[in-house]
Design a protein around this motif. Sequence first.
Motif, PDB file in Angstrom:
ATOM      1  N   THR A 175       0.839  -1.200   0.000  1.00  0.00           N
ATOM      2  CA  THR A 175       0.000   0.000   0.000  1.00  0.00           C
ATOM      3  C   THR A 175       0.876   1.254   0.000  1.00  0.00           C
ATOM      4  O   THR A 175       1.002   1.957   1.003  1.00  0.00           O
ATOM      5  CB  THR A 175      -0.945  -0.011   1.209  1.00  0.00           C
ATOM      6  OG1 THR A 175      -0.192  -0.310   2.402  1.00  0.00           O
ATOM      7  CG2 THR A 175      -2.033  -1.054   1.030  1.00  0.00           C
ATOM      8  N   GLU A 176       1.464   1.522  -1.134  1.00  0.00           N
ATOM      9  CA  GLU A 176       2.318   2.683  -1.344  1.00  0.00           C
ATOM     10  C   GLU A 176       1.740   3.535  -2.471  1.00  0.00           C
ATOM     11  O   GLU A 176       0.810   3.124  -3.171  1.00  0.00           O
ATOM     12  CB  GLU A 176       3.747   2.248  -1.660  1.00  0.00           C
ATOM     13  CG  GLU A 176       4.408   1.490  -0.526  1.00  0.00           C
ATOM     14  CD  GLU A 176       5.832   1.074  -0.840  1.00  0.00           C
ATOM     15  OE1 GLU A 176       6.640   0.987   0.099  1.00  0.00           O
ATOM     16  OE2 GLU A 176       6.144   0.827  -2.019  1.00  0.00           O
ATOM     17  N   THR A 177       2.333   4.708  -2.668  1.00  0.00           N
ATOM     18  CA  THR A 177       1.781   5.687  -3.608  1.00  0.00           C
ATOM     19  C   THR A 177       1.752   5.183  -5.046  1.00  0.00           C
ATOM     20  O   THR A 177       0.728   5.277  -5.727  1.00  0.00           O
ATOM     21  CB  THR A 177       2.593   6.993  -3.527  1.00  0.00           C
ATOM     22  OG1 THR A 177       2.495   7.514  -2.205  1.00  0.00           O
ATOM     23  CG2 THR A 177       2.082   8.021  -4.522  1.00  0.00           C
ATOM     24  N   CYS A 178       2.861   4.662  -5.507  1.00  0.00           N
ATOM     25  CA  CYS A 178       2.933   4.275  -6.920  1.00  0.00           C
ATOM     26  C   CYS A 178       2.015   3.092  -7.246  1.00  0.00           C
ATOM     27  O   CYS A 178       1.237   3.170  -8.194  1.00  0.00           O
ATOM     28  CB  CYS A 178       4.379   3.968  -7.289  1.00  0.00           C
ATOM     29  SG  CYS A 178       4.806   4.463  -8.978  1.00  0.00           S
ATOM     30  N   PRO A 179       2.053   1.985  -6.487  1.00  0.00           N
ATOM     31  CA  PRO A 179       1.110   0.896  -6.780  1.00  0.00           C
ATOM     32  C   PRO A 179      -0.343   1.338  -6.700  1.00  0.00           C
ATOM     33  O   PRO A 179      -1.166   0.974  -7.550  1.00  0.00           O
ATOM     34  CB  PRO A 179       1.442  -0.148  -5.706  1.00  0.00           C
ATOM     35  CG  PRO A 179       2.823   0.150  -5.281  1.00  0.00           C
ATOM     36  CD  PRO A 179       2.979   1.637  -5.394  1.00  0.00           C
ATOM     37  N   GLY A 180      -0.675   2.124  -5.665  1.00  0.00           N
ATOM     38  CA  GLY A 180      -2.062   2.547  -5.510  1.00  0.00           C
ATOM     39  C   GLY A 180      -2.549   3.398  -6.655  1.00  0.00           C
ATOM     40  O   GLY A 180      -3.650   3.187  -7.188  1.00  0.00           O
ATOM     41  N   HIS A 181      -1.751   4.378  -7.068  1.00  0.00           N
ATOM     42  CA  HIS A 181      -2.152   5.209  -8.211  1.00  0.00           C
ATOM     43  C   HIS A 181      -2.260   4.378  -9.486  1.00  0.00           C
ATOM     44  O   HIS A 181      -3.073   4.687 -10.362  1.00  0.00           O
ATOM     45  CB  HIS A 181      -1.146   6.344  -8.418  1.00  0.00           C
ATOM     46  CG  HIS A 181      -1.401   7.546  -7.556  1.00  0.00           C
ATOM     47  ND1 HIS A 181      -0.872   7.691  -6.302  1.00  0.00           N
ATOM     48  CD2 HIS A 181      -2.133   8.675  -7.777  1.00  0.00           C
ATOM     49  CE1 HIS A 181      -1.256   8.850  -5.783  1.00  0.00           C
ATOM     50  NE2 HIS A 181      -2.033   9.462  -6.657  1.00  0.00           N
ATOM     51  N   THR A 223       7.450  10.878  10.443  1.00  0.00           N
ATOM     52  CA  THR A 223       7.163  10.295  11.755  1.00  0.00           C
ATOM     53  C   THR A 223       6.166   9.143  11.668  1.00  0.00           C
ATOM     54  O   THR A 223       6.102   8.314  12.569  1.00  0.00           O
ATOM     55  CB  THR A 223       6.599  11.350  12.716  1.00  0.00           C
ATOM     56  OG1 THR A 223       5.317  11.787  12.249  1.00  0.00           O
ATOM     57  CG2 THR A 223       7.527  12.550  12.833  1.00  0.00           C
ATOM     58  N   ALA A 224       5.367   9.105  10.627  1.00  0.00           N
ATOM     59  CA  ALA A 224       4.341   8.075  10.457  1.00  0.00           C
ATOM     60  C   ALA A 224       4.305   7.667   8.987  1.00  0.00           C
ATOM     61  O   ALA A 224       4.820   8.385   8.116  1.00  0.00           O
ATOM     62  CB  ALA A 224       2.971   8.595  10.891  1.00  0.00           C
ATOM     63  N   THR A 225       3.689   6.528   8.687  1.00  0.00           N
ATOM     64  CA  THR A 225       3.679   6.077   7.296  1.00  0.00           C
ATOM     65  C   THR A 225       2.562   5.067   7.058  1.00  0.00           C
ATOM     66  O   THR A 225       1.654   4.895   7.864  1.00  0.00           O
ATOM     67  CB  THR A 225       5.047   5.502   6.911  1.00  0.00           C
ATOM     68  OG1 THR A 225       5.121   5.351   5.491  1.00  0.00           O
ATOM     69  CG2 THR A 225       5.329   4.179   7.594  1.00  0.00           C
ATOM     70  N   HIS A 226       2.665   4.382   5.924  1.00  0.00           N
ATOM     71  CA  HIS A 226       1.699   3.378   5.468  1.00  0.00           C
ATOM     72  C   HIS A 226       2.504   2.253   4.840  1.00  0.00           C
ATOM     73  O   HIS A 226       3.697   2.153   5.057  1.00  0.00           O
ATOM     74  CB  HIS A 226       0.736   4.025   4.457  1.00  0.00           C
ATOM     75  CG  HIS A 226       1.443   4.851   3.437  1.00  0.00           C
ATOM     76  ND1 HIS A 226       2.009   4.321   2.293  1.00  0.00           N
ATOM     77  CD2 HIS A 226       1.742   6.179   3.408  1.00  0.00           C
ATOM     78  CE1 HIS A 226       2.602   5.288   1.603  1.00  0.00           C
ATOM     79  NE2 HIS A 226       2.459   6.419   2.252  1.00  0.00           N
TER      80      HIS A 226
END
Length: 547
Positions: free
Chosen positions: A75-81, A474-477
């Motif tokens: 669940t990261e930016t590139c795969p999700g987009h 400080t936080a992420t996914h």
Amino acid sequence: MPLRPLPLFALGLLIASAASAQNAPPPPPKLIVAIAVDQFSADLFAEYRNRYAYGLKRLQQGAVFPAGYQGHAATETCPGHSTILTGVHPARTGIVANNWFDLGAKREKKLIYCAEDETQATADSKDYVASAVHLLVPTLGDRLKAANSATRNVAVSAKDRGALMMGGHAIDQVYWWKSAGFATLAGRQLGPSAVAENAAVAAALATDRAALDLPADCARADRAIQAGSQTVGTGRFERAKGDATRFRISPEMDAATADLAEKLVAEMDLGQGPATDVLSVSFSATDYVGHAFGTEGAEMCLQMHALDKTIGGLLDFLDARGIDYAVVLTADHGGFDVPERLAQQGLPQAARVDPALAPEPLGKAIAARLKIERIEPLLYADGPFGDFWLNRALKPKQRKAVLGELKALVTHPQVAAVFTAEELVKAPAPAGSPETWTLLDRARASFNPRRSGDVVVLLDRAIVPIPKPAPGYTATHGSPWDYDRRVPMLFWRKGMTGFEQPSPVETVDIAPTLAALVGLAVPEAEFDGRCLDLDAGPGNTCGERTR
């Protein structure tokens, strides 16, 4: 002369014709507006949905799917987009993560960024040539342009990967934020809209930005939290002049993105031509704010209010131009708050990842146990979770032993599952409701044999893969858990009958739904998703437009 009554058969034809016209779907919209809000989880939407007063309030008057899923584990930016306008999971888009390793790459650096063309050299070794070359499937804009060259396909974002993964390969204009302004593809000149927007950004950066006023409903979130050496929770987005980083990590970034999108609509007369156009807008500030400050502080509350107004302004702009447009809004992934605040709120299991799980110390520990010498690094990975690649210098017996050590990580208290590439290759593509998918199913949806690692390590629930917080991070996914997988999906068009469907759907359902809406016939096998009927009444079924 008196009017003669119609014969019964003619009256029947008129009644049938009127009924058919009443039940017939409206013509295709002239503009598709696809909005992605980076790190906009279903949880965040649920928390604020009754407080929205502008654009996000209007979109809730359409078709609301509060339980959309980015079904995959990465669940990261590139795969999700990459799923939103292609209609397929990362296993087929080829975008398995933001970064992966290609140990056979013909360059010293083996780390591959999802939105780069590593075959193209740059003057600066720290730079790269942005490209959608790694996206293995077409987007909706690509498909529409292939069907009708009059279609214009435009994308804008603060992130190149956001713009390129939604726009695809055949993009008329595409822009993303770089350093202190918007940039575009190598070999292209900035268009008039981008030049004008960069001038506006430069003027804004030339002055200080005062702290934002805190809305009354944000007061409950206004509490200082210590996350390592960082204090979060009470920020107001003040900025000194010239500070482009603070500009980016603030509502100003989304406002500039929307302003550029509006300029492009006016410059290109989007939605006014003979074919349906596509405008993809990826708002990145929610993600930047979430990483820097977490999801539950005053900073995110301010961001949610500002995002609502920004989207409302964009929709008002389109209305003023008289465009017949349809909107879809979703997210590339969700997000998780800083564990220090979560622990105070009654989630004691929330913790930062064990530094020993990072690829370098983990590889050295395994090499020491197995007495493997002179093979460094033993492991390649972009962090303490996700894909791991084994050094190709390992002999078959050594490789088997290293895989065994990695599989044994499942006994670590912070590790939920470990899957080898061999296990994932054998696993069938996941089917059925995404909320019931096993961890193997979620990892399989992200797995592409050409690019994925030799092993996939999935951390346990509530483990934040940042060992030590740093400024802006400080936080992420990135987890396989629903707080990162579940996102809202909202569809809106003027005059449509609104409804809410609480059952799970997927972001891969968006592209087939929009294809049906504009009458674009696509073989079902080319999508992983399905068409969603956006009309609660009769007549506007998914199949009617493409028969």
